[in-house]
Design a protein around this motif. Structure first.
Motif, PDB file in Angstrom:
ATOM      1  N   GLY A 150       0.692  -1.256   0.157  1.00  0.00           N
ATOM      2  CA  GLY A 150      -0.055   0.027  -0.034  1.00  0.00           C
ATOM      3  C   GLY A 150       0.977   1.263   0.149  1.00  0.00           C
ATOM      4  O   GLY A 150       0.259   2.278   0.278  1.00  0.00           O
ATOM      5  N   LEU A 151       2.123   1.088  -0.405  1.00  0.00           N
ATOM      6  CA  LEU A 151       3.064   2.325  -0.481  1.00  0.00           C
ATOM      7  C   LEU A 151       2.934   3.117  -1.715  1.00  0.00           C
ATOM      8  O   LEU A 151       2.817   4.517  -1.731  1.00  0.00           O
ATOM      9  N   VAL A 152       2.831   2.716  -2.720  1.00  0.00           N
ATOM     10  CA  VAL A 152       2.754   3.085  -4.187  1.00  0.00           C
ATOM     11  C   VAL A 152       1.795   2.414  -4.928  1.00  0.00           C
ATOM     12  O   VAL A 152       1.776   1.275  -5.117  1.00  0.00           O
ATOM     13  N   ILE A 153       0.521   3.114  -5.361  1.00  0.00           N
ATOM     14  CA  ILE A 153      -0.459   2.570  -5.923  1.00  0.00           C
ATOM     15  C   ILE A 153      -0.615   3.088  -7.502  1.00  0.00           C
ATOM     16  O   ILE A 153      -0.818   4.273  -7.458  1.00  0.00           O
ATOM     17  N   PRO A 154      -0.178   2.286  -8.537  1.00  0.00           N
ATOM     18  CA  PRO A 154      -0.198   2.585  -9.725  1.00  0.00           C
ATOM     19  C   PRO A 154      -1.603   2.640 -10.501  1.00  0.00           C
ATOM     20  O   PRO A 154      -2.600   2.145  -9.647  1.00  0.00           O
ATOM     21  N   GLU A 155      -1.703   3.153 -11.385  1.00  0.00           N
ATOM     22  CA  GLU A 155      -3.053   3.298 -12.312  1.00  0.00           C
ATOM     23  C   GLU A 155      -2.709   1.837 -13.083  1.00  0.00           C
ATOM     24  O   GLU A 155      -1.635   1.391 -13.468  1.00  0.00           O
ATOM     25  N   ARG A 156      -4.012   1.207 -13.458  1.00  0.00           N
ATOM     26  CA  ARG A 156      -3.773   0.071 -14.362  1.00  0.00           C
ATOM     27  C   ARG A 156      -4.634   0.243 -15.552  1.00  0.00           C
ATOM     28  O   ARG A 156      -5.820   0.775 -15.571  1.00  0.00           O
ATOM     29  N   VAL A 157      -4.071  -0.046 -16.674  1.00  0.00           N
ATOM     30  CA  VAL A 157      -4.775   0.174 -17.974  1.00  0.00           C
ATOM     31  C   VAL A 157      -4.629  -0.930 -18.813  1.00  0.00           C
ATOM     32  O   VAL A 157      -3.617  -2.090 -18.650  1.00  0.00           O
ATOM     33  N   THR A 158      -5.452  -1.336 -19.867  1.00  0.00           N
ATOM     34  CA  THR A 158      -5.509  -2.187 -20.843  1.00  0.00           C
ATOM     35  C   THR A 158      -6.054  -3.406 -20.105  1.00  0.00           C
ATOM     36  O   THR A 158      -6.053  -3.773 -18.849  1.00  0.00           O
ATOM     37  N   SER A 159      -6.729  -4.469 -21.064  1.00  0.00           N
ATOM     38  CA  SER A 159      -7.196  -5.558 -20.492  1.00  0.00           C
ATOM     39  C   SER A 159      -6.025  -6.660 -19.665  1.00  0.00           C
ATOM     40  O   SER A 159      -6.373  -7.449 -18.982  1.00  0.00           O
ATOM     41  N   LEU A 160      -4.805  -6.247 -19.999  1.00  0.00           N
ATOM     42  CA  LEU A 160      -3.716  -7.222 -19.554  1.00  0.00           C
ATOM     43  C   LEU A 160      -3.011  -6.553 -18.143  1.00  0.00           C
ATOM     44  O   LEU A 160      -2.378  -6.982 -17.427  1.00  0.00           O
ATOM     45  N   ARG A 161      -3.998  -5.429 -17.597  1.00  0.00           N
ATOM     46  CA  ARG A 161      -3.525  -4.737 -16.188  1.00  0.00           C
ATOM     47  C   ARG A 161      -2.164  -4.305 -16.254  1.00  0.00           C
ATOM     48  O   ARG A 161      -1.729  -4.322 -15.173  1.00  0.00           O
ATOM     49  N   ALA A 162      -1.922  -3.569 -17.427  1.00  0.00           N
ATOM     50  CA  ALA A 162      -0.291  -3.296 -17.370  1.00  0.00           C
ATOM     51  C   ALA A 162      -0.385  -2.137 -16.275  1.00  0.00           C
ATOM     52  O   ALA A 162      -1.353  -1.234 -16.434  1.00  0.00           O
ATOM     53  N   ARG A 163       0.686  -1.832 -15.623  1.00  0.00           N
ATOM     54  CA  ARG A 163       0.737  -0.893 -14.459  1.00  0.00           C
ATOM     55  C   ARG A 163       1.614   0.333 -15.352  1.00  0.00           C
ATOM     56  O   ARG A 163       2.323   0.487 -16.032  1.00  0.00           O
ATOM     57  N   ARG A 164       0.820   1.708 -14.902  1.00  0.00           N
ATOM     58  CA  ARG A 164       1.249   2.949 -15.399  1.00  0.00           C
ATOM     59  C   ARG A 164       1.191   3.776 -14.084  1.00  0.00           C
ATOM     60  O   ARG A 164       0.054   3.741 -13.446  1.00  0.00           O
ATOM     61  N   TYR A 165       2.120   4.616 -13.780  1.00  0.00           N
ATOM     62  CA  TYR A 165       2.286   5.458 -12.787  1.00  0.00           C
ATOM     63  C   TYR A 165       2.143   6.796 -13.207  1.00  0.00           C
ATOM     64  O   TYR A 165       2.813   7.413 -14.061  1.00  0.00           O
ATOM     65  N   ASP A 166       0.994   7.415 -12.689  1.00  0.00           N
ATOM     66  CA  ASP A 166       0.972   8.951 -12.749  1.00  0.00           C
ATOM     67  C   ASP A 166       1.746   9.998 -11.712  1.00  0.00           C
ATOM     68  O   ASP A 166       2.703   9.232 -11.270  1.00  0.00           O
ATOM     69  N   ALA A 167       1.733  10.826 -11.963  1.00  0.00           N
ATOM     70  CA  ALA A 167       2.608  11.896 -11.343  1.00  0.00           C
ATOM     71  C   ALA A 167       2.501  11.914  -9.832  1.00  0.00           C
ATOM     72  O   ALA A 167       3.760  11.724  -9.239  1.00  0.00           O
ATOM     73  N   SER A 168       1.562  11.386  -9.166  1.00  0.00           N
ATOM     74  CA  SER A 168       1.294  11.350  -7.704  1.00  0.00           C
ATOM     75  C   SER A 168       2.123  10.340  -7.292  1.00  0.00           C
ATOM     76  O   SER A 168       2.494  10.002  -6.411  1.00  0.00           O
ATOM     77  N   ALA A 169       1.924   8.823  -8.076  1.00  0.00           N
ATOM     78  CA  ALA A 169       2.259   7.789  -7.734  1.00  0.00           C
ATOM     79  C   ALA A 169       3.920   7.737  -7.790  1.00  0.00           C
ATOM     80  O   ALA A 169       4.708   7.373  -7.152  1.00  0.00           O
ATOM     81  N   ILE A 170       4.291   8.623  -9.056  1.00  0.00           N
ATOM     82  CA  ILE A 170       6.029   8.713  -9.151  1.00  0.00           C
ATOM     83  C   ILE A 170       6.504   9.537  -8.056  1.00  0.00           C
ATOM     84  O   ILE A 170       7.626   9.028  -7.539  1.00  0.00           O
ATOM     85  N   GLY A 171       5.829  10.463  -7.426  1.00  0.00           N
ATOM     86  CA  GLY A 171       6.326  11.202  -6.413  1.00  0.00           C
ATOM     87  C   GLY A 171       6.581  10.302  -5.020  1.00  0.00           C
ATOM     88  O   GLY A 171       7.204  10.258  -4.343  1.00  0.00           O
ATOM     89  N   ALA A 172       5.445   9.571  -4.871  1.00  0.00           N
ATOM     90  CA  ALA A 172       5.179   8.643  -3.837  1.00  0.00           C
ATOM     91  C   ALA A 172       6.478   7.622  -3.819  1.00  0.00           C
ATOM     92  O   ALA A 172       7.163   7.433  -2.772  1.00  0.00           O
TER      93      ALA A 172
END
Length: 248
Positions: A150-172
């Protein structure tokens, strides 16, 4: 100590600042090359052994004793060019650590700014898990572990649930990496990161001030380690001068 004269173990100990037993132990571990044995079985060292032990002391202060022992043992198997590149990598590694702490400070400022203005304050583009891991110098499995904790929560996109990190997650992630690099365990990191996102803590200043203090202390330690590496410079140069020239 005169160049060209064989040195006894006690001479090397006196000149290097180590005990006689430490000199023998560090020779056994490969920090210095094996001493020549005289006809009566006594060790005969050279001034290079003394310089190598002094170099090891500085390296131990810069990167830790275990890594320093491994590096010194490896140097004796390298050419001058290869060994110089290895030492250069140590300088680069410290510079990278410093840069990451500075980025964590920027991320902290963004979090505070976002809380103060109730809007997005990121300056980083989104990143994939591979890109973020490379930027932080960690493994992708580490980022997944941080996610589970629960320290860094990425966004998940595509049906493969590939992780992508937004500015907030990158900062964390930058702040978590800096805290972990400072020796904080997962429970402590969770507590600190949680306080950053608590409006009550932000109003009191406890969360951000705590992280700010940790980051400044980490920068100070990196600075001290850099000084140790610089202090070892002349002795490392003497070690490199004793190695085999670069291959043609």
């Amino acid at each position: 100590m005169a160049d060209g004269n064989a040195l006894r173990t006690v001479d090397v100990a006196r000149e290097s600042g180590y005990s006689v037993q430490q000199v023998r132990d560090l020779e056994r571990l490969g920090v210095v090359p094996p001493a020549v044995r005289s006809s009566n079985g006594y060790r005969a060292y050279t001034p290079v052994h003394v310089r190598a032990l002094r170099a090891y002391r500085g390296l131990a202060g810069a990167i830790g004793p275990v890594a320093a022992r491994q590096l010194m043992a490896d140097l004796w198997t390298r050419t001058v060019t290869e060994a110089a590149a290895t030492i250069n990598d140590v300088h680069i590694g410290l510079a990278r650590e410093r840069d990451e702490v500075l980025r964590a400070q920027q991320a902290l400022w963004a979090i505070e700014s976002e809380a103060a203005h109730h809007g997005a304050a990121g300056v980083d583009d989104t990143m994939t898990i591979t890109e973020l891991a490379a930027a932080l110098g960690v493994r992708t499995s580490t980022l997944r572990f941080w996610e589970r904790e629960g320290l860094v929560i990425p966004e998940r996109v595509t049906s493969l649930r590939a992780r992508r990190y937004d500015a907030s997650a990158i900062g964390a992630a930058r702040i978590v990496a800096a805290l972990r690099g400072s020796g904080y365990g997962i429970p402590a990191v969770r507590d600190i990161v949680g306080s950053l996102h608590s409006l009550h803590s932000l109003e009191e200043g406890d969360g951000p001030e705590r992280v700010r203090r940790i980051l400044v202390e980490r920068l100070d330690r990196i600075g001290a380690r850099s000084v140790e590496l610089l202090r070892a410079g002349a002795d490392l140069a003497a070690v490199l001068d004793s190695l085999t020239p670069a291959r043609a």
